[in-house]
Design an enzyme around this catalytic site. Structure first.
Site, mmCIF file in Angstrom:
data_model
loop_
_atom_site.group_PDB
_atom_site.id
_atom_site.type_symbol
_atom_site.label_atom_id
_atom_site.label_comp_id
_atom_site.label_asym_id
_atom_site.label_seq_id
_atom_site.Cartn_x
_atom_site.Cartn_y
_atom_site.Cartn_z
ATOM 1 N N CYS A 120 0.854 -1.182 0.000
ATOM 2 C CA CYS A 120 0.000 0.000 0.000
ATOM 3 C C CYS A 120 0.894 1.238 0.000
ATOM 4 O O CYS A 120 2.093 1.139 0.227
ATOM 5 C CB CYS A 120 -0.903 0.007 1.236
ATOM 6 S SG CYS A 120 -2.269 1.192 1.077
ATOM 7 N N CYS A 130 -3.793 6.167 0.101
ATOM 8 C CA CYS A 130 -3.291 4.880 -0.391
ATOM 9 C C CYS A 130 -2.929 4.923 -1.875
ATOM 10 O O CYS A 130 -2.582 3.901 -2.466
ATOM 11 C CB CYS A 130 -4.321 3.792 -0.133
ATOM 12 S SG CYS A 130 -4.788 3.666 1.608
ATOM 13 N N LYS A 195 -12.443 -4.701 1.697
ATOM 14 C CA LYS A 195 -11.900 -3.861 2.765
ATOM 15 C C LYS A 195 -12.808 -2.648 2.923
ATOM 16 O O LYS A 195 -12.968 -1.847 2.004
ATOM 17 C CB LYS A 195 -10.478 -3.422 2.415
ATOM 18 C CG LYS A 195 -9.885 -2.494 3.459
ATOM 19 C CD LYS A 195 -8.423 -2.225 3.202
ATOM 20 C CE LYS A 195 -7.892 -1.199 4.193
ATOM 21 N NZ LYS A 195 -6.488 -0.926 3.994
ATOM 22 N N ARG A 205 -3.582 3.553 12.476
ATOM 23 C CA ARG A 205 -3.029 4.750 11.838
ATOM 24 C C ARG A 205 -2.057 5.453 12.763
ATOM 25 O O ARG A 205 -1.166 6.154 12.305
ATOM 26 C CB ARG A 205 -4.155 5.658 11.350
ATOM 27 C CG ARG A 205 -4.886 4.969 10.187
ATOM 28 C CD ARG A 205 -6.054 5.740 9.647
ATOM 29 N NE ARG A 205 -6.774 4.900 8.683
ATOM 30 C CZ ARG A 205 -7.941 5.197 8.151
ATOM 31 N NH1 ARG A 205 -8.533 6.334 8.486
ATOM 32 N NH2 ARG A 205 -8.511 4.383 7.300
ATOM 33 N N GLU A 233 -16.349 -7.370 -5.521
ATOM 34 C CA GLU A 233 -14.926 -7.065 -5.302
ATOM 35 C C GLU A 233 -14.100 -8.357 -5.280
ATOM 36 O O GLU A 233 -13.024 -8.435 -5.873
ATOM 37 C CB GLU A 233 -14.729 -6.319 -3.973
ATOM 38 C CG GLU A 233 -15.080 -4.842 -4.010
ATOM 39 C CD GLU A 233 -13.992 -3.997 -4.688
ATOM 40 O OE1 GLU A 233 -13.014 -4.559 -5.213
ATOM 41 O OE2 GLU A 233 -14.137 -2.758 -4.686
ATOM 42 N N LYS A 248 -12.153 -7.422 5.810
ATOM 43 C CA LYS A 248 -11.553 -6.564 6.829
ATOM 44 C C LYS A 248 -12.422 -5.341 7.051
ATOM 45 O O LYS A 248 -12.857 -4.722 6.076
ATOM 46 C CB LYS A 248 -10.169 -6.140 6.327
ATOM 47 C CG LYS A 248 -9.447 -5.175 7.204
ATOM 48 C CD LYS A 248 -8.184 -4.751 6.535
ATOM 49 C CE LYS A 248 -7.617 -3.631 7.368
ATOM 50 N NZ LYS A 248 -6.535 -2.965 6.731
ATOM 51 N N SER A 274 -6.988 -3.328 14.278
ATOM 52 C CA SER A 274 -6.463 -2.602 15.436
ATOM 53 C C SER A 274 -7.541 -2.161 16.424
ATOM 54 O O SER A 274 -7.404 -2.378 17.634
ATOM 55 C CB SER A 274 -5.663 -1.395 14.949
ATOM 56 O OG SER A 274 -6.461 -0.551 14.134
ATOM 57 N N TYR A 313 -3.683 -9.082 16.175
ATOM 58 C CA TYR A 313 -2.662 -8.623 17.124
ATOM 59 C C TYR A 313 -2.681 -9.477 18.390
ATOM 60 O O TYR A 313 -1.780 -9.395 19.206
ATOM 61 C CB TYR A 313 -2.896 -7.144 17.460
ATOM 62 C CG TYR A 313 -2.912 -6.280 16.217
ATOM 63 C CD1 TYR A 313 -1.721 -5.852 15.640
ATOM 64 C CD2 TYR A 313 -4.111 -5.956 15.577
ATOM 65 C CE1 TYR A 313 -1.724 -5.106 14.469
ATOM 66 C CE2 TYR A 313 -4.128 -5.212 14.406
ATOM 67 C CZ TYR A 313 -2.936 -4.790 13.854
ATOM 68 O OH TYR A 313 -2.941 -4.070 12.694
HETATM 69 C C1 PBG Z 1 -3.147 0.140 4.740
HETATM 70 C C2 PBG Z 1 -3.748 -0.671 5.824
HETATM 71 C C3 PBG Z 1 -4.586 -0.278 6.883
HETATM 72 C C4 PBG Z 1 -4.784 -1.415 7.664
HETATM 73 C C5 PBG Z 1 -4.107 -2.461 7.050
HETATM 74 N N1 PBG Z 1 -3.490 -1.989 5.904
HETATM 75 C C6 PBG Z 1 -5.106 1.050 7.278
HETATM 76 C C7 PBG Z 1 -6.077 1.775 6.480
HETATM 77 O O1 PBG Z 1 -6.587 1.321 5.470
HETATM 78 O O2 PBG Z 1 -6.350 2.897 6.897
HETATM 79 C C8 PBG Z 1 -5.571 -1.473 8.944
HETATM 80 C C9 PBG Z 1 -5.183 -2.550 9.888
HETATM 81 C C10 PBG Z 1 -5.692 -2.373 11.283
HETATM 82 O O3 PBG Z 1 -6.477 -1.468 11.606
HETATM 83 O O4 PBG Z 1 -5.281 -3.188 12.122
HETATM 84 N N2 PBG Z 1 -4.019 0.679 3.833
#
Ligand code: PBG
Length: 323
Positions: A120, A130, A195, A205, A233, A248, A274, A313
């Protein structure tokens, strides 16, 4: 047959019996542990909003990978915090980039570990989006070449799987062609296919220093209201050559995990992101939830919904609890 002949409690009488008839068996073997790599030496900086998660320099990261291997977890996914950022995310490309050096170091340590890389631009662009910005918008097609280059640089460094998370249209195909043309026809692509544009990425972030500096990601990440669109998708990513697909975040999207699983005969991953982690940690630290119990329940739920493997995590803790 109904009560009193039918008594479901008969099969819940003992742990042995419950285990015998258990429909979902959680195992460390289906977990992937996310890691954040930063420049420097001996750096191990805890992320404030994600207790137990660290930004680490390559040397410390390799130590952590050794522990991941010891706990029986088969893979890690790497995110990079580069030294410099610019409008095009150039620091994501060189073989001397943080992620590329981390891959090489893990390879050199000869660990029995799959190294997955997140592909990314948001961690590498000064604007935090991104993709490349053109006329104030995230431009799709000119971003594809950079993403494909980034995937190739990860492959050259020794990555086992590349995982595009940018949500540009056509990126899986661009990456597949680039990898095939440079001698990596066997390198699998794990596409972040469904996603969603989620508030649950907040703590990530901070961890990856990748918050957008203006606007949001609604023009490329999916609307939480849509389910059928997720199937489209996934279908597109598979047509373009994805080997595995990801949904996700995980918890608010278990219906999507289930629908993707039923509609497509390919491995489905779910990313327990996260914010989902931070909620559990915060509640556990306050004594409001039993951490071990809820983590295992959450991961069981994600697997039961249809995930073949889970990026989380909690992986290291869960693996030791499952031993
Ligand atoms: C990159 C990316 C993100 C996450 C994984 N790859 C952040 C986003 O899209 O803002 C999020 C992973 C997480 O929150 O644990 N684009």
């Amino acid at each position: 047959m109904s009560f009193p002949a039918e008594r479901p409690r008969r099969l819940r009488k003992s742990a042995l019996l419950r285990d015998l008839v258990s429909e979902t068996r959680l195992s460390a073997k289906s977990l992937v542990y996310p890691l954040f790599v930063c420049p420097g030496r001996s750096v191990r900086q805890e992320v404030a909003s994600m207790p137990g998660v660290f930004q680490q320099s390559v040397d410390r990261l390799v130590e952590d990978c050794r522990e991941v291997e010891t706990r029986g977890i088969p893979g890690v996914i790497l995110f990079g915090l580069p030294e410099t950022k610019d409008a095009r995310g150039s620091s994501s490309l060189g073989q001397d980039g943080v992620v590329q050096r981390a891959i090489e170091a893990i390879r050199k340590a000869q660990l029995r570990l799959l190294v997955i890389t997140d592909v990314c631009l948001c961690e590498y662009t000064d604007h935090g989006h991104c993709g490349v910005i053109e006329n104030g918008e995230v431009a799709n097609d000119i971003t594809l070449e950079i993403l494909a280059e980034q995937a190739l640089s990860h492959a050259l460094a020794g990555a086992d799987i590349v995982a595009p998370s940018d949500m540009m249209d056509g990126r899986v195909g661009a990456m597949r062609r680039k990898l095939d043309a440079h001698g990596f026809p066997d390198l699998p692509i794990l596409a972040y296919a469904a996603k969603y544009c989620s508030g649950f990425y907040g703590p990530f972030r901070e961890a990856a220093d990748s918050a957008p500096q203006f606007g949001d990601r609604r023009s490329y990440q999916m609307d939480p209201a849509n389910a059928r669109e997720a199937l489209r998708e996934v279908a597109l990513d598979l047509e373009e050559g994805a080997d595995m697909v990801m949904v996700k975040p995980a918890l608010p999207y278990l219906d999507i995990v289930r629908r993707v699983k039923e509609a497509f005969p390919v491995p489905v991953a779910a990313y327990n992101v996260s914010g989902e982690y931070s909620m559990v940690k915060a509640a556990a630290q306050n004594g409001w939830l039993d951490e071990k119990r809820v983590v295992l329940e959450i991961l069981t739920g994600i697997q039961r919904a249809g995930a073949d493997f889970i990026l989380t995590y909690h992986a290291k803790d869960a693996a030791s609890w499952l031993k």
